[in-house]
Scaffold this active site. Structure first.
Site, PDB file in Angstrom:
ATOM      1  N   SER A 138       0.821  -1.206   0.000  1.00 39.51           N
ATOM      2  CA  SER A 138       0.000   0.000   0.000  1.00 39.51           C
ATOM      3  C   SER A 138       0.859   1.261   0.000  1.00 39.51           C
ATOM      4  CB  SER A 138      -0.966  -0.022   1.181  1.00 39.51           C
ATOM      5  OG  SER A 138      -1.879   1.048   1.106  1.00 39.51           O
ATOM      6  N   HIS A 139       0.718   2.091   1.026  1.00 34.99           N
ATOM      7  CA  HIS A 139       1.391   3.387   1.091  1.00 34.99           C
ATOM      8  C   HIS A 139       2.721   3.303   1.817  1.00 34.99           C
ATOM      9  CE1 HIS A 139      -0.976   2.692   4.643  1.00 34.99           C
ATOM     10  NE2 HIS A 139      -0.295   3.608   5.302  1.00 34.99           N
ATOM     11  N   ASP A 191      -1.561   6.830  -3.969  1.00 33.68           N
ATOM     12  CA  ASP A 191      -0.515   6.157  -3.196  1.00 33.68           C
ATOM     13  C   ASP A 191       0.138   5.021  -3.968  1.00 33.68           C
ATOM     14  OD1 ASP A 191      -2.700   4.398  -3.117  1.00 33.68           O
ATOM     15  OD2 ASP A 191      -2.096   3.607  -1.165  1.00 33.68           O
ATOM     16  N   ASP A 231      -0.293   1.709  -4.303  1.00 29.21           N
ATOM     17  CA  ASP A 231      -1.058   0.755  -5.109  1.00 29.21           C
ATOM     18  C   ASP A 231      -2.308   1.364  -5.719  1.00 29.21           C
ATOM     19  OD1 ASP A 231      -2.362   0.962  -2.641  1.00 29.21           O
ATOM     20  OD2 ASP A 231      -3.113  -1.088  -2.715  1.00 29.21           O
ATOM     21  N   ASP A 237      -4.982   2.946  -4.361  1.00 25.44           N
ATOM     22  CA  ASP A 237      -6.303   2.891  -3.744  1.00 25.44           C
ATOM     23  C   ASP A 237      -6.611   4.100  -2.859  1.00 25.44           C
ATOM     24  OD1 ASP A 237      -4.664   2.255  -1.596  1.00 25.44           O
ATOM     25  OD2 ASP A 237      -5.725   0.415  -1.049  1.00 25.44           O
ATOM     26  N   ARG A 238      -5.637   4.948  -2.594  1.00 25.77           N
ATOM     27  CA  ARG A 238      -5.874   6.124  -1.756  1.00 25.77           C
ATOM     28  C   ARG A 238      -5.770   7.400  -2.589  1.00 25.77           C
ATOM     29  NH1 ARG A 238      -4.002   4.829   4.267  1.00 25.77           N
ATOM     30  NH2 ARG A 238      -4.009   2.564   4.159  1.00 25.77           N
ATOM     31  N   LYS A 283     -11.033   0.487  -2.254  1.00 26.35           N
ATOM     32  CA  LYS A 283     -10.989   1.934  -2.407  1.00 26.35           C
ATOM     33  C   LYS A 283     -10.264   2.260  -3.704  1.00 26.35           C
ATOM     34  CE  LYS A 283      -7.543   1.811   1.355  1.00 26.35           C
ATOM     35  NZ  LYS A 283      -7.962   0.638   2.130  1.00 26.35           N
TER      36      LYS A 283
END
Length: 545
Positions: free
Chosen positions: A115-116, A279, A281, A283-284, A378
């Protein structure tokens, strides 16, 4: 291609609690011999009817993704998976993977991302399994994967050369068809169904200026293809658009701390009309209007209030949902729309249940994640495109849109204070003590504020009736303030204590105060009640967002 299958002895995983985001560790941990293979075998063992199954595979481009994709391909072939759909160069944003799983009717997908979190040899890596509806695996599935990994003694892998991940098309590896696909095409097609791309193109044609920071992560190719190539945004609108294994040495976390340069572009005399970021991947998201950072909580509320302007939501929203730590801004929008707002624990699986049941149209978390029924994750770029559609339809500037929202619904001053890499035992002890004292807090005062109510959030899922308890300590103050305390599991070192702070200012109140000043008494009270400095040895949080 004919393959030879080898059975390789391995050692079971150490006993560990399964994470809600699959397996996320330091990259060095994944580079241990047999470590990746053991976990992948545990995933593959749970796939039913393997010869008929399709799996989607891809990741965010961080260090080790390409190598792990090759391992998954060889292991899937050795285990008799019927078809693999792999993003070219091993790339797939998390929302694009969710969309592809749903479109192909896949049994699930293996998503490679942390992720982030930072990337590179000294950064983080992650593997998670998304199930057939496109969303993260529920706890029962992740628990079963970890149990199998903890008992694993051998895995199966094909001995075959690496595939050319850059060549689109199909290759047969034993009985498995490996299909390399354009990672952007299907996602761009989906976006055209949900937002009015022609209206956004018209916005750019009228001279609208924006900046999208892909943070040297996976969203770069998606944003470039859609914003610049499809919608006509000027070249250079997308910056840091090439995915890099170490994200250019930066942490791909879209917030004002890690995107200070982007925020600065929106405050000078030659400021842009709009700025956004995504971010690692994809999703944010972060939204920046002229002169102001739009909190994810406000962004969710504004999108819910205006979603009907976009073609995918023309019939209105059937309901909305937010994670418990997210501010209550969207609650008031839901009330005005006459729909239910569901308050859930943190974790996208709770939203997925509501989405699958057709009970909500939009959902979001304060941690910069916003989504809708188009996927079961998301989706950062979707949120940006929906914002652009709304701006095109209203003709308002982004900052005027935010202020108009506050004038109608009031403003929730909001911050999150993160105490990162604190001692895990000390943090757990702080939470245990706080939970024990919650019943005694109402009626007491801290830093001059009276506590009106306090509880430990528990959630009963309206879809399946399951109960999720102990999801965060909540304290409500007489001035309309709220403090929420949680321990986060998204890091890979120590623990992170997150304290979420908010105070509601009514529609006719002062909406232009400095956020820190507006929340000063709530912050002081929250620190005093929990004894954060004494217990954690931290006078100030590591990050304020």
């Amino acid at each position: 291609m004919t393959i030879a299958v080898e059975t390789v002895e391995t050692t079971p995983f150490p006993d560990q609690k399964p994470g809600t985001s699959g397996l996320r560790k330091k990259t060095a941990v994944f580079r241990q011999p047999h470590y990746v293979e053991t976990f992948v075998q545990a995933i593959l063992d749970g796939v039913p009817d393997k010869p008929a199954a399709t799996l989607v595979v891809g990741g965010d481009g961080r260090y080790l993704v390409r190598e792990v994709v090759q391992v998954i391909v060889r292991m899937a072939a050795a285990n008799g998976i019927g078809r693999l759909v792999v993003g070219a160069e091993g790339l797939l944003s998390t929302p694009a993977a969710s969309a592809l799983i749903r479109k192909r009717g896949a049994a699930g997908g293996i998503v490679l991302s942390a992720s982030h979190n930072p990337g590179g040899p000294d950064g983080d890596f992650g593997i998670k399994f998304n199930v057939s509806h496109g969303g993260p695996a529920p706890e029962s599935v992740t628990r079963a994967i970890h149990e199998r990994a903890s008992a694993m003694t051998a895995y199966r892998i094909a001995r075959a050369p690496d595939l050319d991940l850059g060549s689109l098309g199909e290759t047969r590896l034993g009985d498995t068809i490996v299909e390399i696909v354009d990672p952007v095409a299907d996602y761009a097609e989906l976006m055209a169904q949900f937002v009015d791309l022609d209206a956004i193109a018209g916005l750019f044609a009228r001279g609208f200026r924006m900046r999208f920071d892909a943070m040297s992560a996976v969203t770069g190719p998606y944003a470039t293809a859609i914003l610049e190539e499809r919608l006509g945004a000027p070249a250079g609108t997308v910056v840091n658009g090439t995915p890099l294994p170490d994200f250019g040495g930066h942490q791909p976390d879209p917030n004002p701390v890690h995107n200070a340069e982007l925020v600065a572009l929106m405050t000078g005399p030659d400021r842009l009309d709009f700025a956004a970021a995504s971010d690692g991947d994809g999703d944010r998201n972060m939204i920046v209007a002229p002169g102001m950072f739009v909190t994810p909580s406000d962004s969710l509320a504004i999108l819910a209030a205006h979603a009907h302007r976009a073609p995918g939501y023309a019939d209105g929203v059937v309901g909305v949902a937010r994670s418990m730590p997210t501010s209550r801004a969207v609650d008031r929008v839901a009330a005005a729309l006459g729909v239910t707002c569901y308050e859930t624990p943190t974790g996208w699986k709770f939203f997925a249940n509501l989405l699958d049941a057709g009970m909500i149209s939009l959902c979001g978390e304060e941690s910069a994640g916003t989504g809708s029924f188009h996927v079961r994750e998301k989706d950062g770029l979707w949120a940006v495109l929906l914002w652009l559609d709304i701006l095109a339809k209203t003709g308002e500037s982004a900052d005027a849109l935010v202020r108009a929202h506050w004038a109608r619904f009031g403003r929730d001053y909001y911050q999150r204070h993160d105490y990162e890499e604190v001692d895990a035992e000390a943090a757990a002890a702080l939470m245990d003590d706080l939970r024990a004292r919650l019943p005694t807090l109402p009626g007491t005062e801290a830093a001059g504020l009276r506590v009106e109510a306090a509880d430990d959030f528990a959630y009963t899922d309206p879809v399946d009736g399951s109960v999720t308890a102990a999801q965060g300590a909540r304290i409500y103050f007489a001035n309309g303030g709220r403090a929420v305390y949680r321990l986060s599991g998204t890091g890979t070192a120590g623990a992170t204590l997150r304290v979420y702070l908010e105070r509601f200012e009514p529609a006719d109140g002062d909406h232009e105060r400095d956020v820190g000043a507006a929340l000063a008494d709530v912050v002081a009270a929250a620190r005093e009640i929990a004894g954060i400095e004494a217990r954690m040895g931290r006078a100030e949080p590591s990050v304020i967002t």
